[in-house]
Design an enzyme around this catalytic site. Structure first.
Site, PDB file in Angstrom:
ATOM      1  CB  CYS B  47      36.196  12.629 -26.271  1.00  0.00           C
ATOM      2  SG  CYS B  47      36.563  13.899 -25.071  1.00  0.00           S
ATOM      3  CG  HIS B 108      40.306   3.301 -12.383  1.00  0.00           C
ATOM      4  ND1 HIS B 108      41.472   3.795 -12.925  1.00  0.00           N
ATOM      5  CD2 HIS B 108      39.365   3.453 -13.341  1.00  0.00           C
ATOM      6  CE1 HIS B 108      41.250   4.218 -14.155  1.00  0.00           C
ATOM      7  NE2 HIS B 108      39.967   4.024 -14.433  1.00  0.00           N
TER       8      HIS B 108
END
Lengths: 278, 506
Positions: B47, B108
C-alpha cells in the site's frame, strides 16, 4: 582465618568490586551484555569467597571462630541468596545494590584491626562450636538474606511505580520485572524467609538451653529478632489472609529491610551482649 | 535497475492506481519482462510502494521509460477491466518516480527490506512483502539467478537488521504502546481481564492488541447495549451493562475507554469506591477518547495508573527515537551485505571470461599438440602420452596465475578494468557490468532537470571518476560523452507529453 584464606578473601573483594562497577555500568547503559558480564564477575567473586572459607576450614581453622568471620558468613549467605534468586526472577538490577553491600562487608572484614586472620580467644565462648549454633546462624542469616532480597524487590517495585506515575519514559527500556512480578517476588521471598527465621530462632533457643539452661534470656538481639519475626508475620497475615498486595506491602517490606539491617548491625554496637559480633 | 514510487514521492491517489494485488503481480511481471526487454524482473507492490526490480543486460536510456509505460498501460487495462469510475487523473508524473541503477538499486532494495524506507521506521511487514514479491516472481517465472540472489540477500538484510539491532523494538503505535505499558504493570497479560468502555475504533484496536497478547477475558460496556453485545461477540467477550461500570471496576485489571461522551464516564468517586475492594491490586486505565473519558485525578489514587492518548503518543515517539538511533547500525549491515552481493556478482561476471580464457588456451593446445604429434610419429605411445601431459601442464600453469590474480582483482574498485582487459586480451565477449554505469544509458539522463531523480549509492566510486580518455576504448560500447550526445535527441521523450495535454490515464 589463615593466610591463604585471607589471600582468597582479598581476591574475592577485588572481584566483587569489579562486579559492583559492572553493575553500575549496567544500570547506566541497560545493555544486557554488561549485565551478563557483571553477573559473571559476581559469580567468580562468590566462588573465590567460598573457596576462602573452605580453605580456612581445610587448614584447620575452626569455623565461625572469630566475630569477623561470623559477619563474613552473613555476607556470604546474603550473596548466595542473591545469586540463587537472580536468574530465576530476572533481578539483575538488584546486583547494583547487593554487590556494593557484599563488597563493603568483605573490605570491612579485611580492614578489621585484629583482622580476620587473628584468633579471638576471649570472645569465643564454648557454645560457638555447638552444632546447634551453626544451624542457628545459617537459618537466621538465610532468613534475613531472603528478607533483604525481598526489600530490594520492594524497592524496585516502588521505583518502577514512581516512574509509571510520573509517566517518565526513559525507564521503558529497562529490563525490570513488572509490578505484579516484583510484588509476587517480594511475597515469595518473605514466605521463604519467615519459616527459616522461625526455625533459626528455635535453634538459638536450643543453644541457650544447652549452655545457659534456659530457652529464653533477655538480650537486645533476641528482642530485636523477635520483633523482626513479628513484623514479617504481620506482613504474611495481611497478605495471605486479607489478600492485600501492592504499594503498601512494598513499603512494609522495605521498612522490614531496614529493620533487619538495624537488628543485625545497629544493635551489635548499641547493645553488645551474647550476640555481639563485629 | 530499480524503478518505483513510495509514500514519500507519490500521493495516495497515484499509489492506489499503481498498487497491484498478489493475484495481478505475476502477469504484470511477465508483461514487463516481455515488453521492456528485461532479463529478470520482480514486482514489489504494497500500500505504500510499488517497485519494479529488474535485471537488465544492457541498460539503455529508454528502459525506464518502457517500464513506466508498461506500468501505466497495465494499470489502465485493469481500470478498464473493472470499468471502474476512477477518472484518468491525477497522472503519474516523473517526479513521483525514483530510478536506481546498479549498486544504488541494490542499496535501495536493502534499505526497503530493512524497514529504513518504511512509513513507520523498522515496521515488520515489509519483510514478508519482499518475500512475497520473490515468491510471486518465481510463480511468474520472471526471476533468474541474479534477482533470486539479490532478493534473498535483501531478506537476509531485513532479518539481520531486526535481530541484531533494535530497529523494530518498542511499540510504534498507540495500541501497541498500550500493551507495552500494561505489561509494565502486569507482566505477561495471561489471566488478566480487560473492560472496553465505548465502541471507538481506537479502543477496539487496543483491546484487540491486548487480546493477542494473552488477555484472558474481555468485557464490553456501551451506552447502547446492543452495540456492546455486537462488539463482545467479535472479541468472544462478554457485554456488561453500562450502568454497572462502578461495580466492574472492582474486578477488572485494565480499562480501555473510547466513548464519544462529552464528560468523564469514569469519575474519581467511582474509582475511589472500588479501591478498598481491590486490596491494592493495580488498576490500569487507557483513555483513548477525546474529550477524555476518565477523570485525570484518578491517576493520583494509590495503585491506579491512567494513560491518555498524549501519553501513549509520547511512548511511541520515544520508541521511534530509539529506532532512529539504530539506523547507523542497520546501514552498516546493509553495506556489509551489499559488499558480499557485489562480490558474488563480480565473480559471476568473471566466470564467462575465465571460461573463455581456458577454452582459447585449450583450443591452441589441442591444435599444436596434434601438429607436433604428426611430426613426431616415431615416438612410442608412452612418449606421446608424456608430450600430451606436458601440454596440459603448460597451459594450466600459464593460466593459473592470471586466473587467480583476476579473481583477486575483481574485488578491488577498478577490478572491472582488469576484467575488461582480460576479456580483450583473450578475445572474450565484453563482460556485463556489475560495477557501475561506465557510460551506460543512465548517464545520459544526467543534467535533465525535470527528469526522474537519479539517485546513486553513497560513495559509489564509479560515476565520472575516470576521464573518458583513460578508460579502455571499447568499440562495442560508446563511452561517456559520445552516448550522451547521441542518446538525448532520440531516446528521451520530453516529459511534457506525460504531464500535460491529457497525459496517461492511470
Amino acid at each position: 582465618m589463615t593466610g591463604g584464606a585471607s589471600g582468597f578473601l582479598l581476591a574475592a573483594a577485588l572481584f566483587c568490586l569489579a562486579a559492583s562497577a559492572a553493575y553500575a555500568v549496567y544500570l547506566r547503559t541497560r545493555d544486557n551484555d554488561h549485565g551478563f558480564w557483571a553477573a559473571v564477575l559476581a559469580f567468580t567473586g562468590w566462588v573465590v569467597f567460598t573457596l576462602s572459607g573452605l580453605l580456612s576450614v581445610v587448614e584447620g581453622h575452626p569455623l565461625f571462630y572469630s566475630s569477623t568471620e561470623r559477619v563474613l558468613f552473613f555476607f556470604w549467605i546474603a550473596f548466595t541468596v542473591f545469586l540463587v534468586a537472580t536468574p530465576r526472577w530476572s533481578l539483575q538490577l538488584a546486583g547494583a545494590v547487593v554487590l556494593p553491600f557484599v563488597t563493603s562487608g568483605i573490605i570491612w572484614a579485611l580492614l578489621q584491626p585484629s583482622g580476620p586472620t587473628t584468633l579471638e580467644p576471649l570472645r569465643s565462648a564454648p557454645w560457638m562450636s555447638a552444632p546447634w549454633m551453626a544451624l542457628h546462624m545459617t537459618l537466621v542469616f538465610t532468613g534475613y538474606s531472603s528478607f533483604m532480597m525481598a526489600g530490594v524487590a520492594a524497592g524496585l517495585y516502588l521505583f518502577q511505580e514512581r516512574e509509571l506515575k510520573a509517566k517518565r519514559l526513559a525507564f521503558m527500556r529497562f529490563e525490570v520485572p513488572s509490578l505484579s512480578r516484583l510484588d509476587t517476588l517480594s511475597r515469595r521471598l518473605i514466605a521463604i524467609g519467615f519459616p527459616l527465621l522461625t526455625l533459626g530462632i528455635a535453634a538459638g533457643g536450643m543453644v541457650a538451653k544447652e549452655y545457659l539452661g534456659t530457652f529464653w534470656f533477655v538480650d537486645a538481639k533476641v528482642i530485636g529478632s523477635l520483633a523482626v519475626w513479628a513484623f514479617y508475620g504481620i506482613y504474611l497475615l495481611v497478605r495471605f489472609v486479607n489478600g492485600w498486595q501492592g504499594r503498601r506491602l512494598a513499603i512494609w517490606s522495605l521498612v522490614g529491610f531496614l529493620a533487619v539491617l538495624f537488628n543485625f548491625f545497629g544493635l551489635s554496637w548499641l547493645a553488645p551482649g551474647f550476640h555481639r559480633f563485629g | 535497475m530499480l524503478l518505483g514510487l513510495n509514500h514519500k514521492t507519490a500521493p495516495v491517489e497515484v499509489r492506489e492506481r499503481l498498487a497491484f494485488s498478489p493475484s495481478e503481480v505475476p502477469s504484470l511481471a511477465q508483461s514487463l519482462k516481455q515488453e521492456c526487454d528485461l532479463a529478470e524482473v520482480a514486482v514489489l507492490s504494497t500500500c505504500n510502494r510499488t517497485e519494479v526490480v529488474a535485471w537488465v543486460h544492457r541498460l539503455t536510456a529508454g528502459t525506464p521509460w518502457r517500464v513506466m509505460d508498461a506500468l501505466i498501460s497495465n494499470a489502465a487495462a485493469r481500470a478498464e477491466r473493472r470499468a471502474s469510475s476512477i477518472a484518468p487523473q491525477p497522472f503519474l508524473q516523473p517526479s513521483h518516480l525514483y530510478i536506481h541503477t546498479n549498486e544504488a538499486a541494490v542499496h535501495h532494495l536493502f534499505r526497503v527490506s530493512a524497514g529504513l524506507d518504511s512509513l513507520v521506521l523498522g515496521e515488520p511487514q515489509i519483510l514478508g512483502q519482499v518475500r512475497q514479491a520473490l515468491v510471486l516472481a518465481e510463480e511468474a517465472g520472471t526471476v533468474g539467478p541474479f534477482l533470486r540472489r539479490l532478493m534473498e540477500t535483501a531478506l537476509r538484510v531485513g532479518k539481520r537488521a531486526r535481530s541484531e539491532t533494535a530497529i523494530s523494538e518498542g511499540a510504534a503505535s498507540i495500541s501497541h504502546a498500550a500493551v507495552e505499558l500494561a505489561s509494565r504493570v502486569f507482566g505477561d497479560l495471561e489471566g488478566r481481564n480487560v473492560l472496553l468502555v465505548g465502541a471507538g475504533k481506537m479502543g477496539e484496536l487496543a483491546a484487540r492488541n491486548l487480546a493477542e497478547h494473552g488477555i484472558s477475558s474481555i468485557f464490553v460496556a456501551n451506552r447502547t447495549f446492543a452495540r456492546a453485545q455486537e462488539l463482545a461477540l467479535s472479541f468472544r467477550g462478554k457485554a456488561v451493562p453500562f450502568e454497572s461500570l462502578g461495580a466492574w471496576l472492582r474486578e477488572i485489571d485494565i480499562v480501555i475507554t473510547s466513548t464519544g461522551a462529552p464528560d468523564y464516564v469514569i469519575t474519581e468517586g467511582m474509582v475511589k469506591q472500588a479501591l478498598p475492594a481491590r486490596r491494592g491490586k493495580p488498576l490500569f486505565f487507557i483513555d483513548i477518547a477525546v474529550p477524555r473519558d476518565v477523570d485525570p485525578q484518578v491517576h493520583r489514587l494509590q495503585g491506579v495508573f491512567l494513560y491518555n492518548v498524549d501519553d501513549l503518543q509520547q511512548v511511541v515517539e520515544a520508541n521511534l527515537g530509539q529506532r532512529e538511533a539504530c539506523i547507523g547500525e542497520v546501514e552498516a549491515i546493509i553495506a556489509q551485505e551489499r559488499a558480499s552481493f557485489t562480490g558474488w556478482l563480480r565473480e559471476r561476471e568473471a566466470v564467462p571470461v575465465i571460461a573463455h580464457m581456458r577454452q582459447a588456451a585449450e583450443a591452441v593446445r589441442l591444435q599444436e599438440l596434434e601438429r607436433a604429434l604428426r611430426r613426431l610419429s616415431h615416438l612410442s605411445e608412452a612418449d606421446k602420452e608424456q608430450v600430451r601431459a606436458l601440454t596440459v601442464a603448460l597451459t594450466n600453469k600459464l593460466l593459473h596465475g592470471p586466473t587467480v590474480r583476476l579473481k583477486e582483482e575483481l574485488h578491488s574498485d577498478d577490478g572491472w578494468r582488469v576484467l575488461e582487459a582480460a576479456a580483450r586480451l583473450f578475445g572474450a565477449p565484453n563482460p556485463a557490468s556489475a560495477w557501475g554505469e561506465r557510460g551506460s544509458g543512465a548517464d545520459a539522463f544526467q543534467g535533465e532537470g525535470s527528469g526522474p531523480r537519479w539517485a546513486d549509492a553513497p560513495g559509489n566510486p564509479r560515476r565520472g571518476d575516470a576521464p573518458a580518455s583513460e578508460v579502455v576504448p571499447d568499440p562495442t560500447r560508446p563511452q561517456g560523452g559520445g552516448l550522451r550526445e547521441r542518446a538525448r535527441p532520440s531516446s528521451i521523450r520530453p516529459f511534457r507529453t506525460l504531464t500535460s495535454e491529457g497525459g496517461y490515464p492511470v
